[in-house]
Design a protein around this motif. Structure first.
Motif, PDB file in Angstrom:
ATOM      1  N   ASN A  37       7.818  -3.897   8.722  1.00  8.31           N
ATOM      2  CA  ASN A  37       6.812  -3.626   9.744  1.00  8.31           C
ATOM      3  C   ASN A  37       7.002  -2.208  10.278  1.00  8.31           C
ATOM      4  OD1 ASN A  37       5.745  -6.235   9.558  1.00  8.31           O
ATOM      5  ND2 ASN A  37       7.120  -7.041  11.120  1.00  8.31           N
ATOM      6  N   LYS A  41       2.514   0.997   5.808  1.00 12.55           N
ATOM      7  CA  LYS A  41       1.653   0.309   4.843  1.00 12.55           C
ATOM      8  C   LYS A  41       0.212   0.212   5.346  1.00 12.55           C
ATOM      9  CE  LYS A  41       3.819  -3.633   4.644  1.00 12.55           C
ATOM     10  NZ  LYS A  41       4.643  -3.397   5.860  1.00 12.55           N
ATOM     11  N   SER A  42       0.059  -0.291   6.571  1.00  9.17           N
ATOM     12  CA  SER A  42      -1.292  -0.458   7.101  1.00  9.17           C
ATOM     13  C   SER A  42      -1.973   0.890   7.327  1.00  9.17           C
ATOM     14  CB  SER A  42      -1.256  -1.258   8.410  1.00  9.17           C
ATOM     15  OG  SER A  42      -0.909  -2.608   8.154  1.00  9.17           O
ATOM     16  N   GLN A  87      -5.350  -7.117   7.652  1.00 11.40           N
ATOM     17  CA  GLN A  87      -4.319  -8.054   8.095  1.00 11.40           C
ATOM     18  C   GLN A  87      -4.881  -9.016   9.142  1.00 11.40           C
ATOM     19  OE1 GLN A  87      -0.759  -6.113   9.421  1.00 11.40           O
ATOM     20  NE2 GLN A  87       0.259  -7.997  10.016  1.00 11.40           N
ATOM     21  N   ASP A 164      -4.308  -6.652   2.914  1.00 10.38           N
ATOM     22  CA  ASP A 164      -3.195  -6.256   3.787  1.00 10.38           C
ATOM     23  C   ASP A 164      -2.539  -7.499   4.375  1.00 10.38           C
ATOM     24  OD1 ASP A 164      -1.452  -4.863   5.349  1.00 10.38           O
ATOM     25  OD2 ASP A 164      -2.965  -3.849   6.564  1.00 10.38           O
ATOM     26  N   GLU A 165      -1.300  -7.777   3.956  1.00 12.51           N
ATOM     27  CA  GLU A 165      -0.527  -8.938   4.416  1.00 12.51           C
ATOM     28  C   GLU A 165      -1.332 -10.239   4.287  1.00 12.51           C
ATOM     29  OE1 GLU A 165       2.539  -8.702   5.069  1.00 12.51           O
ATOM     30  OE2 GLU A 165       2.959  -6.674   5.753  1.00 12.51           O
ATOM     31  N   ALA A 168       0.637 -13.969   4.958  1.00  8.73           N
ATOM     32  CA  ALA A 168       1.415 -14.232   6.176  1.00  8.73           C
ATOM     33  C   ALA A 168       0.867 -15.464   6.888  1.00  8.73           C
ATOM     34  CB  ALA A 168       1.342 -13.019   7.102  1.00  8.73           C
ATOM     35  N   SER A 194      -0.695  -5.086   0.048  1.00 10.66           N
ATOM     36  CA  SER A 194       0.271  -4.578   1.018  1.00 10.66           C
ATOM     37  C   SER A 194       0.961  -5.757   1.688  1.00 10.66           C
ATOM     38  CB  SER A 194      -0.455  -3.730   2.070  1.00 10.66           C
ATOM     39  OG  SER A 194       0.418  -3.380   3.119  1.00 10.66           O
ATOM     40  N   THR A 195       2.289  -5.777   1.644  1.00 12.70           N
ATOM     41  CA  THR A 195       3.014  -6.942   2.152  1.00 12.70           C
ATOM     42  C   THR A 195       4.447  -6.573   2.525  1.00 12.70           C
ATOM     43  OG1 THR A 195       3.657  -9.226   1.616  1.00 12.70           O
ATOM     44  CG2 THR A 195       3.750  -7.632  -0.167  1.00 12.70           C
ATOM     45  N   HIS A 196       5.116  -7.449   3.253  1.00 10.79           N
ATOM     46  CA  HIS A 196       6.556  -7.322   3.452  1.00 10.79           C
ATOM     47  C   HIS A 196       7.276  -8.500   2.798  1.00 10.79           C
ATOM     48  CE1 HIS A 196       5.343  -9.910   6.830  1.00 10.79           C
ATOM     49  NE2 HIS A 196       6.574 -10.414   6.782  1.00 10.79           N
TER      50      HIS A 196
END
Length: 300
Positions: A37, A41-42, A87, A164-165, A168, A194-196
């Motif tokens: 975070n 990315k965002s 996201q 984006d994510e 989640a 796009s992710t973690h």
């Protein structure tokens, strides 16, 4: 098709340098963008999606049906071939999936009502929501809302899709269905995920990058990145109070609580006394790159 990014920079008014000379070549297929975070990315996704201005650099979407598009200068052109699932994807809770998708298709320039109906029906079928198309979006589960988000992103057969994510908060079954849908879409499109969540990239992507504090710190095929650290990851079970001492003497890249004790992974080119070797995976790549970069003292 491919997306080429060169020298991309973005600094916000509060002084945060969100993107620092980002350079990436993203081919057709599923591309994973990993990072913690606040990594940028965002910011990168929003810049590509023309939702914010860059301070400098260039983004080109090449070999599209209408030729090469300069993303930063031809915003209208890129928006016509872009699908975007942010996201935070809000829905009108008292509007049906069918009605909302028809409205979005109209906003995207599909003026013929018969054509819109055919497109809406096909997309709801594709994302497995045809059986609930008359239901209000407020009754949808998290996974159903995400699949609806993909449906709206697919309107107009985009050449570039940004998600984006997207997984989640999804339960395992919904996450698996969403993975299958993304994989299918990525066969003919540039899809940026796009992710973690490292596992999402492992399962879905043939190319990837890791971003930290606005910098691209690794880029390549996931298997190649894993191969580059094989033989350099070691583990040991320790008592929790010993952790600080191990951090002072080793490059500890991750910790995990197991049975009341702490398992640590360290990065080292040579064997370490008391440690056993570990078969490296993409999570080890991620943590080793992030840890190394943060220890350099890079300031965002």
């Amino acid at each position: 098709m491919k997306l080429t990014i060169q020298g991309l920079n973005k600094t916000y008014s509060n002084g945060v340098r969100a993107l620092q000379d980002v350079a990436l070549t993203i081919p057709q297929g599923m591309f994973g963008l990993l990072g913690p975070n606040g990594a940028g990315k965002s910011s990168l996704m929003r810049t590509i999606a023309t939702l914010q201005e860059a301070d400098g650099g260039q983004i080109l979407l090449e070999d599209t049906p209408i030729g090469t598009i300069d993303v930063l200068r031809q915003k209208d052109a890129i928006r016509r071939v872009l699908g975007y699932l942010p996201q935070e994807f809000g829905v009108y809770p008292k509007v049906s999936a069918e009605t909302m998708l028809d409205h979005i298709a109209s906003l995207k320039g599909i003026s013929n009502s018969r054509e819109r109906k055919l497109i809406v029906d096909a997309l709801l079928e594709k994302v497995n929501l045809a059986h609930v198309k008359k239901k209000n979006l407020g009754t949808f589960s998290g996974g159903m809302k995400q699949r609806f988000g993909i449906a709206q992103a697919l309107i107009g057969s985009p050449s570039l899709i940004i998600v984006d994510e997207p997984t989640a908060g999804l339960d395992p079954a919904e996450r698996n269905r969403f993975h299958n849908l993304l994989s299918e879409i990525g066969e003919n499109t540039v899809v940026i995920l796009s992710t973690h969540i490292v596992e999402d990239v492992t399962n879905l992507c043939s190319d990837m990058a890791i971003i930290s504090l606005g910098n691209v710190i690794a880029h390549g095929h996931p298997a190649d990145l894993v191969a580059s650290i094989q033989g350099k990851i070691w583990r040991k079970i320790i008592e929790k109070p010993e952790l600080d001492n191990y951090k002072a003497n080793h490059q500890v890249i991750s910790t995990q609580l197991k049975g009341g004790k702490t398992q640590i992974h360290i990065y080292s080119d040579s064997p370490q006394l008391g440690f056993e070797p570990v078969e490296a995976d993409l999570e080890d790549v991620y943590f080793s790159k992030i840890t190394s970069h943060q220890e350099l003292g890079v300031v965002s």
